[in-house]
Structures are given as structure tokens and as C-alpha cells.
Design a protein around this motif. Structure first.
Motif: not given
Length: 451
Positions: A11-35
Motif C-alpha cells: 500500500r505504501t509503494v502504491l501510494l508513493a507511485a500515485a503521488v509521483f504520477a499525479v504531481v508529475g502530470l499536474l506539473l506537466q499540465w501547468w508547463r504546457l498551459q503557461v508555455l
């Protein structure tokens, strides 16, 4: 009912993987939005988009970096093939995703592949180690590593495919699933022209540790070094002279004197003839080299630095980085090159722990390791890797350079509004890294249309 240590660790590893993925995708979304996504993001998107149009690996953005433009003063060419700069045939796998998701395909691929690599590493750890908590620590160290987070939050890189391919190959060896070994061994050198050296490192490790058939080790090593030599000396020159006239000279010019071009074999031959220069380059600059090694090893409590397995598996790609020079600092922990070192470093640490698992029973040691994980995360955030956190952290303190989230958002919207003024005939069929145009894939006219 009390949960088992194995379930808690999973459960700990899956939580770490989920946080890693969500934060990474959100930051990538922001980078594309603000160029703030920049040149490399556009190159890879253009290469994949061109493949969908029936012109694989063509890129005007890559042409801008070619020797024909830089040295000969020519204009960028529409039909320029990027394979002369970097031989990356496996990239074509992701072209259909660009057709479906447009500019969002690359962040999905990059974050998804790195996240999956961490989960495969955890599977390897569970198969190797008795204590599930130790396996979870190894996997969480991967998700907390500066060398993993930095490139994942940056522009798309072809090397994001490397950790998963490497770990799947090791999983195939571990479970004796030869079909998986074959698929991963073929895929790994197709990622980029230099990634075959990781197969050589795996072969060397297999020979030293004597855990697998010698014939298989020789086959993997031969495939790795043979492919690197074939691609860099025969295949890439078919498309352009960029590897010999630009990259070999810029990255390894100190070994070839005043020569205007060199092949990989030529550079290797020249370097072998100058052993003192090679030794100097391996440790120079000493403080930067030491800082790089410490940053790589920190999330694993510096274990890789004393692990023979890590040095066998990561030694060749690390040597390539230490011997190189150039404007893109190969020893920057936040740049894509670190992904050449990460897989061998982590798997080697896993092998080290498999022989010393009793040490993990010390509560004090676990606390020290946890402190190393937190330090790694703290240093990563403070470094603002690839300016991905510029909405929170200033780009510079002296002089003060900071743009608030609202300013970044307004900048992105203003740029998009300006791009909307480009007539449809100028951007039809084109795609830009920002995705600001009204086209079906959300692109802008960075890609000239063929007529």
C-alpha cells in the motif's frame, strides 16, 4: 483485523507511485498551459506528428540544430531526418498516442513510464528480498530520487523509456522468462544510439556474479556494443553528418584535438591513446563529480557508492557522462542524462541489500534512510528542476527573478490569444509544444505542411 507487513508495504509503494504520477502530470499540465515547456518538447512532438503524416522522424526544429545550419549557414529543412542526431526508432510506438491525445501524449508517456519503472523495481525487490518493508524502502527511494524526479518534471526525453526497459530485462533474468529478456534486450538499444552500453554493463555484471549462463551474457554484451558501433558509424551517417561533425566534436573534442569531425570509433581510439587525459576527465571537476555521485546515491543512503553491483551495472554509462563535455552539463542531476545511470544504480543497491538484509532490522538505520529520502526530496524542491516549480520558487534571488502563478497564467493566455491570429492556412496540419491553436490536435504552425 491487523494488516500484514506485506500488505502495508504494498500500500505504501502504491501510494508513493500515485503521488509521483499525479504531481508529475499536474506539473506537466501547468508547463504546457503557461508555455514553460521548451525546445525539446517541441522537437519530440514534431517528430511524432510527422510520423503520423507519413514522414517519420522529420523535424524542422531538429534541423535548426544540424551541422548544415550551424556550420554551413543553411536554412532549416522541412525534410530533415532527426535520426542523424539521435537514433531513436522506438519512439514511433508513441505516435498513435499523439493522434489521440495531442500535446498531452508526451507527458502521459513520460510520467507513466517512469511510474511503471518504479513498480517493476518494487516487484524485483519483492522477488529478491525477504522483508517487504525493505522492498518498499527501495521502491520509495526511486520515487524520491532527484535523478528521477528532475527529468520527469522536465521536457520530454527519449530516455524516459530506459528505466522500465532495464528493469523488465532484469525481471526476465530473475524469473527466467526468456521472452521478456528478448523483448527488453531488443527494445533497450533502440531507445537511443548510446543506450546499448547498458546491455554491456548487464553482461559484465552477469559474468562477474556468475548467476546466469555465460553465453547469454556474451550475447547481450555483443548486441549492446555491436548496435552502438553499427548505428553511430554506419546508420546515422546515412541521414546526416551531425553525429560526427557536431556531437562527437562538442562532447569529446578534448580527445581529438583540432579535428573537425570524428566517429565514435575514432574518439574511442584517441581516448585510449591518452590514458592520463582520460583519468583527469573522470574526476574533473572533482567537487562537481563528487556532488553528482552523492546526489545519485542519497535516496539509497549512499549504498550504491559502495556496491560492486551498482558500479558494474552503471559504470559504463557513468563513465560516458564523466568523460563528456558540452553546453548541456552531463553531470546535472536534473537533466535527462541521469536516467542512463539510475537503473543500474538502483538494481545494484537492491543486490547489495539481498546479501545484507539483516542490517535493515536496525531501527536507527531505517530512520537514517528515511532522513536521506526526505533530504533528497528537499534538495529536489529547492533546486526547482527544469524550472518546473517557478510558480513557487524564484528562478534567481540575486537578481530577483520570480513570476507568480497568475503572471505565468496570463502570459500563457496572452501568447495563445496572439497565436490565434495566425491564419488557418499557415498552421493547418501543424503542431506546437504549447498546443495553443484551434486545430483538431490543439497545435500551432511550428510544423510546416508538405505540399
Amino acid at each position: 483485523m491487523k494488516r500484514s507487513p506485506e500488505a502495508d508495504s504494498q500500500r505504501t509503494v502504491l501510494l508513493a507511485a500515485a503521488v509521483f504520477a499525479v504531481v508529475g502530470l499536474l506539473l506537466q499540465w501547468w508547463r504546457l498551459q503557461v508555455l514553460t515547456a521548451s525546445y525539446d518538447q517541441g522537437i519530440f512532438l514534431q517528430v511524432l506528428w510527422s510520423g503520423l503524416q507519413g514522414h517519420p522522424f522529420e523535424s524542422t526544429l531538429s534541423s535548426q540544430l544540424s551541422t548544415n545550419v550551424i556550420h554551413a549557414g543553411e536554412l532549416p529543412a522541412v525534410g530533415y531526418h532527426r535520426l542523424g542526431q539521435h537514433f531513436t526508432p522506438i519512439l514511433l510506438l508513441w505516435s498513435p498516442l499523439v493522434a489521440v491525445f495531442g500535446i498531452w501524449a508526451l507527458p502521459l508517456v513520460q510520467v507513466g513510464l517512469i511510474t511503471a519503472a518504479g513498480l517493476v523495481l518494487h516487484r524485483l525487490a519483492r522477488n529478491t528480498l525477504v522483508d517487504p518493508r525493505l522492498a518498499a524502502f527501495v521502491a520509495c527511494s526511486f520515487y524520491a530520487a532527484n535523478a528521477v524526479i528532475g527529468p520527469t518534471w522536465g521536457n520530454f526525453t527519449d530516455l524516459c523509456q530506459l528505466p522500465l526497459a532495464f528493469f523488465l530485462l532484469m525481471l526476465g533474468l530473475q524469473r527466467q522468462r526468456w521472452w521478456l529478456v528478448a523483448v527488453a534486450a531488443v527494445a533497450l538499444p533502440l531507445i537511443r544510439e548510446d543506450t546499448g552500453v547498458l546491455l554491456v554493463g548487464i553482461a559484465l555484471w552477469m559474468v562477474v556474479r556468475r548467476q546466469h549462463p555465460l553465453g547469454l551474457a556474451m550475447a547481450l554484451g555483443g548486441l549492446g556494443i555491436g548496435w552502438v558501433l553499427l548505428v553511430t558509424n554506419l546508420l546515422m551517417p546515412i541521414f546526416s553528418d551531425d553525429n560526427s561533425r557536431r556531437f562527437m566534436v562538442e562532447n569529446f573534442g578534448q580527445y581529438i584535438g583540432d579535428a573537425e569531425q570524428a566517429s565514435s570509433l575514432g574518439v574511442l581510439s584517441s581516448a585510449l591513446g591518452q590514458p592520463l587525459l582520460v583519468l583527469r576527465e573522470l574526476v574533473s571537476p572533482p567537487l562537481e563529480t563528487l556532488r553528482y555521485l552523492l546526489a545519485q546515491g542519497l535516496p539509497l543512503m549512499l549504498i550504491p557508492l559502495i556496491s560492486l553491483d551498482s558500479w558494474l551495472l552503471m559504470g559504463l554509462p557513468l563513465m560516458g557522462l564523466l568523460l563528456a563535455q558540452g553546453s548541456n552539463n552531463p553531470l546535472s542531476i536534473n537533466l535527462r542524462y541521469t536516467l542512463l545511470v539510475v537503473p543500474g544504480l538502483f538494481y545494484g543497491a537492491l543486490e547489495w541489500w539481498s546479501r545484507r538484509e539483516a542490517l535493515f532490522q536496525s531501527r536507527r538505520l531505517r530512520r537514517v534512510w528515511l532522513g536521506c529520502l526526505l533530504l533528497s526530496l528537499l534538495f529536489t524542491l529547492m533546486a526547482n528542476p527544469n524550472r518546473s516549480l517557478s510558480f513557487l520558487i524564484p528562478d534567481s534571488v540575486q537578481p530577483w527573478v520570480y513570476s507568480s502563478p497568475m503572471q505565468q497564467w496570463q502570459h500563457g493566455q496572452a501568447a495563445r490569444n496572439l497565436l490565434q491570429k495566425i491564419p488557418a492556412r499557415c498552421h493547418r496540419g501543424g503542431q506546437h509544444a504549447s498546443g495553443a491553436s484551434p486545430g483538431p490536435t490543439g497545435g500551432v504552425g511550428a510544423l510546416p505542411q508538405r505540399h
